[in-house]
Design an enzyme around this catalytic site. Structure first.
Site, mmCIF file in Angstrom:
data_model
loop_
_atom_site.group_PDB
_atom_site.id
_atom_site.type_symbol
_atom_site.label_atom_id
_atom_site.label_comp_id
_atom_site.label_asym_id
_atom_site.label_seq_id
_atom_site.Cartn_x
_atom_site.Cartn_y
_atom_site.Cartn_z
ATOM 1 N N TYR A 37 1.796 10.933 -3.605
ATOM 2 C CA TYR A 37 1.962 11.473 -4.959
ATOM 3 C C TYR A 37 1.840 12.999 -4.963
ATOM 4 O O TYR A 37 1.345 13.595 -5.917
ATOM 5 C CB TYR A 37 0.969 10.794 -5.930
ATOM 6 C CG TYR A 37 1.066 9.292 -5.835
ATOM 7 C CD1 TYR A 37 2.206 8.638 -6.279
ATOM 8 C CD2 TYR A 37 0.067 8.531 -5.221
ATOM 9 C CE1 TYR A 37 2.341 7.256 -6.137
ATOM 10 C CE2 TYR A 37 0.195 7.157 -5.073
ATOM 11 C CZ TYR A 37 1.338 6.532 -5.539
ATOM 12 O OH TYR A 37 1.471 5.177 -5.391
ATOM 13 N N ARG A 71 -1.044 16.664 -9.183
ATOM 14 C CA ARG A 71 -2.156 15.734 -9.389
ATOM 15 C C ARG A 71 -3.367 16.340 -10.105
ATOM 16 O O ARG A 71 -3.911 15.713 -11.017
ATOM 17 C CB ARG A 71 -2.566 15.086 -8.055
ATOM 18 C CG ARG A 71 -1.531 14.056 -7.564
ATOM 19 C CD ARG A 71 -1.937 13.349 -6.278
ATOM 20 N NE ARG A 71 -3.361 13.256 -6.095
ATOM 21 C CZ ARG A 71 -4.152 12.363 -6.716
ATOM 22 N NH1 ARG A 71 -3.649 11.465 -7.501
ATOM 23 N NH2 ARG A 71 -5.451 12.373 -6.512
ATOM 24 N N CYS A 89 3.066 29.425 -15.477
ATOM 25 C CA CYS A 89 2.533 29.824 -16.780
ATOM 26 C C CYS A 89 2.001 28.637 -17.568
ATOM 27 O O CYS A 89 2.597 28.220 -18.566
ATOM 28 C CB CYS A 89 3.622 30.517 -17.583
ATOM 29 S SG CYS A 89 4.425 31.797 -16.632
ATOM 30 N N GLU A 90 0.920 28.060 -17.084
ATOM 31 C CA GLU A 90 0.253 26.940 -17.754
ATOM 32 C C GLU A 90 -1.213 27.014 -17.365
ATOM 33 O O GLU A 90 -1.520 27.214 -16.184
ATOM 34 C CB GLU A 90 0.767 25.584 -17.228
ATOM 35 C CG GLU A 90 2.212 25.287 -17.471
ATOM 36 C CD GLU A 90 2.451 24.512 -18.761
ATOM 37 O OE1 GLU A 90 1.476 24.097 -19.424
ATOM 38 O OE2 GLU A 90 3.638 24.345 -19.105
ATOM 39 N N PRO A 121 0.828 -1.213 0.000
ATOM 40 C CA PRO A 121 0.000 0.000 0.000
ATOM 41 C C PRO A 121 0.857 1.256 0.000
ATOM 42 O O PRO A 121 1.905 1.301 0.649
ATOM 43 C CB PRO A 121 -0.766 -0.110 1.317
ATOM 44 C CG PRO A 121 0.170 -0.840 2.222
ATOM 45 C CD PRO A 121 0.896 -1.830 1.347
ATOM 46 N N GLY A 122 0.464 2.247 -0.737
ATOM 47 C CA GLY A 122 1.130 3.544 -0.707
ATOM 48 C C GLY A 122 0.125 4.601 -0.287
ATOM 49 O O GLY A 122 0.065 5.018 0.873
ATOM 50 N N ARG A 123 -0.709 4.953 -1.245
ATOM 51 C CA ARG A 123 -1.689 6.020 -1.040
ATOM 52 C C ARG A 123 -2.553 5.816 0.206
ATOM 53 O O ARG A 123 -2.811 6.770 0.942
ATOM 54 C CB ARG A 123 -2.597 6.076 -2.272
ATOM 55 C CG ARG A 123 -3.566 7.246 -2.305
ATOM 56 C CD ARG A 123 -4.610 7.037 -3.406
ATOM 57 N NE ARG A 123 -4.018 6.653 -4.662
ATOM 58 C CZ ARG A 123 -3.717 7.492 -5.653
ATOM 59 N NH1 ARG A 123 -3.988 8.773 -5.521
ATOM 60 N NH2 ARG A 123 -3.167 7.041 -6.775
HETATM 61 C C1 LIG Z 1 2.476 2.392 -7.292
HETATM 62 C C2 LIG Z 1 2.599 1.003 -6.847
HETATM 63 C C3 LIG Z 1 2.110 0.617 -5.592
HETATM 64 C C4 LIG Z 1 1.391 1.547 -4.666
HETATM 65 O O1 LIG Z 1 0.138 1.918 -5.157
HETATM 66 P P1 LIG Z 1 -0.881 2.746 -4.240
HETATM 67 O O2 LIG Z 1 -2.015 3.001 -5.146
HETATM 68 O O3 LIG Z 1 -0.193 3.983 -3.818
HETATM 69 O O4 LIG Z 1 -1.250 1.882 -3.092
HETATM 70 C C5 LIG Z 1 2.307 -0.691 -5.189
HETATM 71 N N1 LIG Z 1 2.957 -1.588 -5.988
HETATM 72 C C6 LIG Z 1 3.432 -1.251 -7.204
HETATM 73 C C7 LIG Z 1 4.131 -2.273 -8.002
HETATM 74 C C8 LIG Z 1 3.261 0.044 -7.670
HETATM 75 O O5 LIG Z 1 3.729 0.363 -8.884
#
Ligand SMILES: *Cc1c(COP(=O)(O)O)cnc(C)c1O
Length: 447
Positions: free
Chosen positions: A403, A342, A374-375, A304-306
């Site tokens: 992100y 984003r 400037c966009e 997990p990231g987000r």
């Molecule tokens: C980007 C990515 C993640 C994380 O994704 P989230 O949507 O931020 O949870 C995990 N694994 C891989 C291989 C990724 O490219």
């Protein structure tokens, strides 16, 4: 026994929680207004001390989300490998590492960040990505990472060669492409055959056989990642059903498959409506992923990231100017698309709130919130209804922990913002604001 002590978490009189436990409005000391706080610190104080634009993160929000995520999978042996690309600040990585979290990296640079934070964390590192170089493989072999997620036959050949040269066994999983559509933005959907990611599932058994032939590759797992910001959980189940079938088939072929890496991708609520509380949502997610794997006796890896870091961060920005073009009202703020891309890149929605909430402020108005770059794509919100705002007021752009800063650039020669990690009443600068001299350092005007 007296009355129960009011704990920090308990919502106090007049407090309005925006993102629990990180962001809430609390009454200002001597005025009839509410001030947005990160944990126990009022944001105007942080703006004063560190300047704007400023990324702020709630340490307790990150810990809380990591714990909820981890807890949701308690029924299965598992390792949470936080996806470093979502937010790679060393201070954030350190916080997670201390909690026992592992890491998913997609470059040698990200691996080096993890090693800087904790050399021993390598044992919990998985290395993903479609274009690993020989040098990156060497660094990962040397560090002794847990797992390489391999995305093509050529990559498999190269890793076999690098591992043999170093006489270090590389544990590998193939990232398979399950060909399931994830309902998300096309740029962050990855699980269809037309995407560049993974190997086609029907090709997998041939590649596994090839890998098993190599003396320095140890086949240990199957891995999958279908995209990002996925809020409908059904595609996770479809993907895992296909993975489970593959695991059974590979075991019949004689491979020892111990790990399934389910990737990341769990979405968050960028608007206040829609998703259940995180603990419930991640519980449903865990069920969606685990159910197809039942009885397979696997160790699950999660990336997990987000969902860990997204809601824990906000971007604090100051209003520079008001501007009316005919009937259209603009707020020009001191943050721009180079700080948070984003909205420009994905047309992403981010809630934007006033740091001072004044019930007597008057009627809401409709604004475009834009930056100085400037966009035309340099916007944070279009036609957004907001309370009246004056020049010099502070706004907070919410849910930018993931992100956000990692995608920041120096476009228009704008130094990137500082980052602050808040814990209770303490604020720690985890990245200082860039100076112009930082930006010029690598350039040469003359021979
Ligand atoms: C980007 C990515 C993640 C994380 O994704 P989230 O949507 O931020 O949870 C995990 N694994 C891989 C291989 C990724 O490219």
């Amino acid at each position: 026994m007296g009355k129960p002590k009011s704990r920090k978490r308990a919502s106090r009189a007049g407090e309005i929680s925006l993102r629990s436990p990180g962001l809430s409005y609390r009454p200002a000391p001597k005025a009839a207004v509410l001030l947005l706080h990160c944990e126990r610190l009022p944001l105007p104080e942080l703006a004063e001390k560190f300047g704007t634009p400023l990324y702020i993160y709630s340490g307790n929000a990150i810990r809380h989300r990591y714990r909820e995520f981890d807890r949701a999978f308690h029924g299965l042996p598992h390792t949470v490998c936080y996806s470093v690309k979502a937010n790679s600040n060393l201070g954030i990585l350190r916080l997670l590492s201390v909690m026992g979290c592992g890491f998913d990296v997609v470059s040698g640079g990200e691996l080096e960040r993890v090693l800087q934070v904790d050399r021993k964390a390598a044992r919990k590192v998985v290395f993903s990505g479609v274009g690993k170089t020989a040098a990156e493989m060497d660094a990962a072999l040397k560090a002794g990472i847990l797992l390489f997620n391999i995305e093509s036959e050529s990559e498999l050949e190269l890793l076999a060669e690098r591992a043999e040269r170093r006489r270090i066994t590389a544990r590998i999983a193939l990232r398979v492409n399950p060909d399931v559509p994830a309902e998300t933005h096309p740029y962050i959907s990855t699980g269809l055959h037309r995407h560049k990611f993974g190997v086609p599932i029907h090709d997998a058994s041939r590649l596994y056989a090839r890998a098993a032939d190599s003396l320095f590759l140890e086949v240990v797992g199957v891995s999958v990642h279908i995209g990002s910001q996925i809020t409908n959980l059904a595609p996770f189940t479809s993907a895992m059903e296909r993975v489970a079938d593959l695991v059974r088939g590979l075991r019949e072929d004689g491979h020892t498959i111990r790990y399934v890496d389910a990737g990341g991708g769990l979405g968050i609520a960028y608007t206040q409506i829609g998703l259940p509380e995180f603990a419930d949502f991640v519980g449903h997610y865990a069920a969606a992923i685990s159910t197809p794997l039942q009885g397979l006796k696997l160790h699950l890896l999660l990336e997990p990231g987000r969902s860990i870091i997204g809601p824990a961060g906000a971007l604090l920005t100051r209003v520079l100017y008001h501007k009316n073009n005919n009937s259209k009202k603009f707020l020009v703020v001191d943050a721009a698309m180079n700080d948070l891309v984003r909205p420009a890149l994905y047309d992403a929605y981010h809630e934007i709130v006033s740091v001072v909430r004044d019930a007597a402020a008057g009627e809401h108005q409709v604004f475009d919130v834009v930056g100085p770059v400037c966009e035309t794509g340099d916007f944070f919100a279009r036609e957004r209804e907001m309370p009246p705002v004056k020049d010099g007021d502070l706004l907070a752009i919410l849910d930018v922990g993931a992100y956000g800063m990692v995608l920041a650039s120096n476009y228009n020669t704008r130094p990137r913002p500082a980052e602050v990690l808040v814990d209770g009443k303490k604020a720690r600068l985890i990245r200082r604001r860039e100076k112009l001299s930082d930006l010029f350092r690598l350039e040469k005007a003359k021979a």
